[in-house]
Design a protein around this motif. Structure first.
Motif, PDB file in Angstrom:
ATOM      1  N   UNK A   1       0.827  -1.215   0.000  1.00  0.00           N
ATOM      2  CA  UNK A   1       0.000   0.000   0.000  1.00  0.00           C
ATOM      3  C   UNK A   1       0.859   1.263   0.000  1.00  0.00           C
ATOM      4  N   UNK A   2       1.865   1.326   0.877  1.00  0.00           N
ATOM      5  CA  UNK A   2       2.655   2.543   1.046  1.00  0.00           C
ATOM      6  C   UNK A   2       3.336   3.043  -0.211  1.00  0.00           C
ATOM      7  N   UNK A   3       4.130   2.207  -0.910  1.00  0.00           N
ATOM      8  CA  UNK A   3       4.823   2.700  -2.112  1.00  0.00           C
ATOM      9  C   UNK A   3       3.891   3.125  -3.232  1.00  0.00           C
ATOM     10  N   UNK A   4       2.757   2.461  -3.365  1.00  0.00           N
ATOM     11  CA  UNK A   4       1.853   2.750  -4.483  1.00  0.00           C
ATOM     12  C   UNK A   4       0.936   3.938  -4.205  1.00  0.00           C
ATOM     13  N   UNK A   5       0.901   4.427  -2.986  1.00  0.00           N
ATOM     14  CA  UNK A   5       0.017   5.559  -2.667  1.00  0.00           C
ATOM     15  C   UNK A   5       0.842   6.781  -2.262  1.00  0.00           C
ATOM     16  N   UNK A   6       1.105   6.920  -0.976  1.00  0.00           N
ATOM     17  CA  UNK A   6       1.846   8.090  -0.487  1.00  0.00           C
ATOM     18  C   UNK A   6       3.269   8.117  -1.042  1.00  0.00           C
TER      19      UNK A   6
ATOM     20  N   UNK B   1      11.353   3.196  -0.634  1.00  0.00           N
ATOM     21  CA  UNK B   1      11.080   3.676  -1.989  1.00  0.00           C
ATOM     22  C   UNK B   1      12.189   4.591  -2.475  1.00  0.00           C
ATOM     23  N   UNK B   2      12.694   5.445  -1.590  1.00  0.00           N
ATOM     24  CA  UNK B   2      13.719   6.414  -1.982  1.00  0.00           C
ATOM     25  C   UNK B   2      15.127   5.994  -1.606  1.00  0.00           C
ATOM     26  N   UNK B   3      15.295   5.295  -0.466  1.00  0.00           N
ATOM     27  CA  UNK B   3      16.641   5.012   0.040  1.00  0.00           C
ATOM     28  C   UNK B   3      17.398   4.033  -0.844  1.00  0.00           C
ATOM     29  N   UNK B   4      16.743   2.940  -1.272  1.00  0.00           N
ATOM     30  CA  UNK B   4      17.436   1.957  -2.103  1.00  0.00           C
ATOM     31  C   UNK B   4      17.901   2.542  -3.430  1.00  0.00           C
ATOM     32  N   UNK B   5      17.036   3.227  -4.200  1.00  0.00           N
ATOM     33  CA  UNK B   5      17.541   3.815  -5.452  1.00  0.00           C
ATOM     34  C   UNK B   5      18.541   4.930  -5.226  1.00  0.00           C
ATOM     35  N   UNK B   6      18.411   5.664  -4.110  1.00  0.00           N
ATOM     36  CA  UNK B   6      19.373   6.735  -3.847  1.00  0.00           C
ATOM     37  C   UNK B   6      20.784   6.159  -3.740  1.00  0.00           C
ATOM     38  N   UNK B   7      20.941   5.105  -2.951  1.00  0.00           N
ATOM     39  CA  UNK B   7      22.271   4.512  -2.774  1.00  0.00           C
ATOM     40  C   UNK B   7      22.759   3.894  -4.082  1.00  0.00           C
ATOM     41  N   UNK B   8      21.853   3.266  -4.834  1.00  0.00           N
ATOM     42  CA  UNK B   8      22.257   2.624  -6.083  1.00  0.00           C
ATOM     43  C   UNK B   8      22.667   3.643  -7.141  1.00  0.00           C
ATOM     44  N   UNK B   9      22.037   4.816  -7.145  1.00  0.00           N
ATOM     45  CA  UNK B   9      22.251   5.795  -8.216  1.00  0.00           C
ATOM     46  C   UNK B   9      23.214   6.910  -7.841  1.00  0.00           C
ATOM     47  N   UNK B  10      23.514   7.070  -6.568  1.00  0.00           N
ATOM     48  CA  UNK B  10      24.365   8.178  -6.123  1.00  0.00           C
ATOM     49  C   UNK B  10      25.831   7.779  -6.272  1.00  0.00           C
TER      50      UNK B  10
ATOM     51  N   UNK C   1      12.403   6.073 -11.104  1.00  0.00           N
ATOM     52  CA  UNK C   1      11.655   6.219  -9.849  1.00  0.00           C
ATOM     53  C   UNK C   1      10.438   5.300  -9.814  1.00  0.00           C
ATOM     54  N   UNK C   2       9.752   5.188 -10.948  1.00  0.00           N
ATOM     55  CA  UNK C   2       8.596   4.291 -11.001  1.00  0.00           C
ATOM     56  C   UNK C   2       9.024   2.848 -10.798  1.00  0.00           C
ATOM     57  N   UNK C   3      10.168   2.470 -11.387  1.00  0.00           N
ATOM     58  CA  UNK C   3      10.687   1.124 -11.182  1.00  0.00           C
ATOM     59  C   UNK C   3      10.981   0.846  -9.722  1.00  0.00           C
ATOM     60  N   UNK C   4      11.535   1.836  -9.019  1.00  0.00           N
ATOM     61  CA  UNK C   4      11.813   1.672  -7.593  1.00  0.00           C
ATOM     62  C   UNK C   4      10.520   1.480  -6.803  1.00  0.00           C
TER      63      UNK C   4
ATOM     64  N   UNK D   1       7.692   0.072  -7.805  1.00  0.00           N
ATOM     65  CA  UNK D   1       7.157  -1.280  -7.996  1.00  0.00           C
ATOM     66  C   UNK D   1       8.042  -2.345  -7.349  1.00  0.00           C
ATOM     67  N   UNK D   2       9.351  -2.147  -7.374  1.00  0.00           N
ATOM     68  CA  UNK D   2      10.240  -3.096  -6.711  1.00  0.00           C
ATOM     69  C   UNK D   2      10.012  -3.096  -5.205  1.00  0.00           C
ATOM     70  N   UNK D   3       9.781  -1.923  -4.625  1.00  0.00           N
ATOM     71  CA  UNK D   3       9.506  -1.845  -3.189  1.00  0.00           C
ATOM     72  C   UNK D   3       8.162  -2.482  -2.855  1.00  0.00           C
ATOM     73  N   UNK D   4       7.173  -2.278  -3.727  1.00  0.00           N
ATOM     74  CA  UNK D   4       5.864  -2.909  -3.496  1.00  0.00           C
ATOM     75  C   UNK D   4       5.970  -4.433  -3.544  1.00  0.00           C
ATOM     76  N   UNK D   5       6.947  -4.956  -4.317  1.00  0.00           N
ATOM     77  CA  UNK D   5       7.116  -6.410  -4.414  1.00  0.00           C
ATOM     78  C   UNK D   5       7.595  -7.024  -3.103  1.00  0.00           C
ATOM     79  N   UNK D   6       8.115  -6.201  -2.187  1.00  0.00           N
ATOM     80  CA  UNK D   6       8.533  -6.717  -0.881  1.00  0.00           C
ATOM     81  C   UNK D   6       7.331  -7.262  -0.103  1.00  0.00           C
ATOM     82  N   UNK D   7       6.128  -6.911  -0.545  1.00  0.00           N
ATOM     83  CA  UNK D   7       4.916  -7.415   0.112  1.00  0.00           C
ATOM     84  C   UNK D   7       4.794  -8.929   0.016  1.00  0.00           C
ATOM     85  N   UNK D   8       5.651  -9.574  -0.780  1.00  0.00           N
ATOM     86  CA  UNK D   8       5.668 -11.040  -0.798  1.00  0.00           C
ATOM     87  C   UNK D   8       5.931 -11.623   0.572  1.00  0.00           C
ATOM     88  N   UNK D   9       6.578 -10.842   1.448  1.00  0.00           N
ATOM     89  CA  UNK D   9       6.815 -11.299   2.811  1.00  0.00           C
ATOM     90  C   UNK D   9       5.550 -11.503   3.616  1.00  0.00           C
TER      91      UNK D   9
END
Length: 759
Positions: free
Chosen positions: A353-358, A414-423, A644-647, A649-657
């Motif tokens: 819910x979180x990544x796809x909304x707020x 949503x922001x931290x993982x791509x930030x580290x990967x892209x910075x 950013x959109x890819x990040x 959806x990847x974060x939303x996929x963590x809901x598999x847990x």
């Protein structure tokens, strides 16, 4: 409620141009009044019949709510709104152009709200003591009832809390009145508003006595000024347009200057609050503009990546605490194993819910820093909700608490993982992300140890569960302070244009297609599916770890918790090792190795017992360690403006847990715990399709394999241009453009400089 409402209405007058500030103030205003109204109604209708609440001894047939419990449950709302009132105006105040002393005084004036927050915490402490006395009284079995703990005498055992409630209200009234004291301070102690050491402070306070006659006709002078005139920078009330002075202008406008010359000089040299100074050089390039994150070197990206890595530790720590607290809550509240799975599913369900909304709204609209701050605030609010959850010992309340914490952490991810990967340089994206995720794994080791050995050591009943909430109050305050710090930190940003430019460097590989679909989108789609399977399998292993130890080694002298700590430690070490290995091997090959290792160890865990079985489940956690960072960094490669959109959806996929542990539960009940590992094996096998795709499909292989700096083509030595030549070409281009020459000549000079410009 009335005091906070008055302060928030005052905030609405501070700035009519700060749209986000107004929205947040209105949201806070609604929350304050809704909570106040609900608490008032609960006070009035706490008993059935209603009149029983107002009699000295309630009739035996009356049914009443425990009002102390309700008061204590409302504590998070009070603290959250207090903190919001304290920090909301700070960004506006710190950005104002004022003499230094007035700036400091203004910020300190608005910081008086910290006293009200501190008083609120003290009041809650005494209210909690009253609650514990009530619980002790309810549990008494003898007929003797002492005066201090008399069950029906609420006014006696909550008297100290009432005293601090009165102090809180009066402190709030004082805070609300302090900003209006500027005229009084200017009249009685004018020197407090003047800083003689500041050359920019030309203020004085006896305007009527010292102002020259020509300034007394200000309406006639300023009434005909154009909007662009320097005097137009004055507050509207001082321009003589007959408009009321805005409250912010009243509080922040320096006193009238001594003379017309000083006024003209000060107004001419002072920029507008809403206007940033323009720094343009050579008419087309801003030499002082910050670099986008994608253009930073390894050395330049070290500090921002280290700062954001703090957030990784925070959500690792949160996960470790929740794991232990949920276990303790299940013991105290006597919940079923199914309800325990529900608490876990609530945390990971929030990732959908979180990544796809707020998360999506904030990340795409305002970028990385705003997303960090939003996630921290929601995370802090979620930790405070554990307070009423513990007081009420309520499963639904704990469910909401877990969901809110997961919601906040998901927005951070949503922001931290791509930030580290892209910075920084893109060829080291996987290495950076594994290092940061390794720090997150350290948090998952430290938190359970702290919780089990210190915080939750004596949690055996409801009162002791309430005592734990002070730890969560500390975490919430730390989150809010960290959000404020991040607001002022110079965190680099990256726009869609920057990501497009980065993708264009490998246009030939990123533009390839498979089945008439761009290969980058296929890579992302398969990465999302693999992420869902991986996180589900990881959480399924973590969820049954202790039960598995008991099943394969029932006579072990070592507690399952200690084996769990070993497993988390091995997990953290594995991530740091992966970061090292990625410097020498291709990420896709490492991903395949780890995925196969996870399949083999989870399959062997189905049949082995004793020390061998324990070794297999610990090794399974080792092979899990590096998969998440590799999946995330690889899947984002080449997406350009869709990064950013890819990040998201990847974060939303963590809901598999949230899903696979629930699927595993009925298999465990029907066929046994060890056999249920077939669910983990199946998910791991399905997720391993992704690394095979990356290695066997040529277009995907070329798209995701990083190109090291030494492999990138460079200009021959004889065609390189010196820095002096670059500057000469740029100046020449500007000169020719100003003389009106044709565009081709200017473009030629631009291209000559651009070809060899660094980066």
């Amino acid at each position: 409620m009335a005091t906070k409402t008055s302060i928030l209405i005052f905030y609405l007058t501070l700035s009519r141009n700060q749209q986000i500030f107004r929205w947040m103030t209105l949201a806070n205003l609604i929350a304050v009044n809704a909570a106040g109204l609900a608490l008032t109604l609960l006070n009035i209708f706490q008993c059935s019949p209603v009149g029983a609440a107002f009699t000295e001894a309630a009739p035996p047939t009356a049914i009443c709510i425990d009002i102390v419990t309700i008061y204590l449950s409302s504590a998070p709302v009070n603290i959250i709104t207090d903190l919001a009132i304290l920090f909301l105006p700070m960004p506006i105040l710190t950005a104002m152009h004022l003499p230094r002393r007035q700036h400091i005084i203004l910020i300190l004036t608005f910081s008086f709200g910290a006293f009200a927050t501190a008083v609120d915490v003290v009041r809650i402490s005494y209210l909690q003591s009253a609650f514990e006395i009530r619980l002790q009284e309810v549990g008494r079995q003898d007929a003797t009832v002492s005066r201090i703990s008399e069950q029906d005498d609420f006014s006696w055992y909550a008297s100290l809390s009432f005293m601090w409630s009165a102090i809180e209200v009066h402190t709030g009234i004082i805070c609300a009145c302090v900003p209006a004291l500027k005229p009084l301070a200017a009249r009685i102690v004018p020197s407090i508003l003047r800083d003689t050491s500041d050359p920019n402070d030309n203020s004085q306070h006896d305007y009527d006595k010292s102002s020259p006659p020509e300034l007394k006709n200000t309406p006639n002078i300023t009434g005909q000024l154009s909007p662009g005139s320097p005097l137009g920078l004055l507050p509207k009330a001082l321009q003589g347009n007959g408009e009321d002075m805005d409250m912010m202008d009243f509080l922040t406008t320096p006193e009238t200057p001594r003379s017309a010359k000083n006024m003209q000089t000060k107004i001419t040299n002072t920029p507008s609050r809403s206007e940033k100074p323009s720094i343009a050089y050579l008419d087309f390039y801003n030499m002082k503009e910050k670099k986008p994150m994608t253009e930073l070197s390894n050395k330049e990206s070290l500090v921002p990546v280290a700062l954001v890595t703090i957030l990784f530790f925070m959500w690792g720590f949160a996960y470790g605490l929740l794991d232990v607290l949920n276990s303790q809550f299940q013991v105290v509240a006597s919940t079923t194993p199914g309800q325990g799975l529900g608490l876990h599913a609530a945390y990971y369900g929030a990732y959908f819910v979180g990544p796809l909304t707020v998360g999506r709204f904030v990340f795409l609209r305002w970028g990385f820093k705003a997303t960090f701050i939003t996630g921290l605030c929601i995370y802090g609010a979620g930790t405070l909700v554990f307070w009423p959850s513990g007081v009420l010992t309520s499963f639904p309340a704990f469910l909401v608490s877990n969901f809110l914490v997961g919601f906040g952490v998901s927005i951070l991810e949503v922001a931290a993982n791509p930030f580290v990967a892209l910075c920084g340089p893109s060829e080291y994206a996987e290495t950076r992300l594994n290092l940061s995720q390794g720090v997150q794994a350290v948090g998952t080791v430290a938190a359970p140890l702290l919780a089990q050995k210190v915080l939750f050591k004596n949690v055996l009943n409801a009162p002791s569960l309430v005592d734990v909430q002070w730890a969560y109050l500390g975490i919430a305050l730390f989150d809010v302070i960290l959000a404020v710090v991040f607001y002022y930190l110079p965190i680099p940003e990256g726009s869609d244009g920057d990501f497009d430019e980065m993708a264009e460097k490998r246009h030939s590989t990123n533009s390839r297609k498979l089945f008439n679909v761009p290969v980058v989108y296929i890579t992302l789609g398969l990465g999302i599916i693999s992420m869902w399977c991986y996180v589900g399998a990881q959480e399924a292993v973590a969820g049954v770890f202790d039960d598995y130890i008991d099943a394969v080694s029932p006579k072990s002298v070592v507690e399952p918790f200690n084996y769990s700590v070993v497993g988390h430690t091995v997990f953290a070490i594995g991530r740091f090792l992966c970061a090292l290995v990625e410097v020498f091997f291709k990420p896709s090959h490492i991903l395949l190795f780890l995925s196969i290792g996870m399949i083999v160890t989870s399959a062997l865990a189905m049949s082995l017992v004793g020390s061998a079985g324990i070794a297999m489940i610990v090794l399974c956690q080792f092979f899990e360690s590096g998969i998440f960072p590799l999946l995330f960094a690889i899947s984002l490669r080449g997406l350009g403006s869709h990064t950013k959109t890819g990040s998201i959806y990847l974060t939303a996929a963590i809901s598999g847990g949230a899903i696979l542990p629930v699927v595993m539960y009925p298999v465990t009940n029907a066929l046994g715990l060890q056999y249920s590992f077939c669910v983990i094996v199946a998910a791991s096998v399905f997720g391993t399709i992704y690394p095979f795709y990356l290695i066997l499909v040529p277009a995907a292989r070329e798209q995701i394999n990083p190109v090291r700096s030494q492999q990138q083509p460079t200009l021959p030595e004889d065609k390189r241009v010196s820095p002096y030549r670059k500057a000469s070409l740029m100046f020449s281009a500007v000169a020719k453009r100003r003389k009106g020459n044709d565009d081709s000549c200017t473009a030629e000079h631009f291209e000559g400089a651009k070809e060899t410009w660094p980066g």
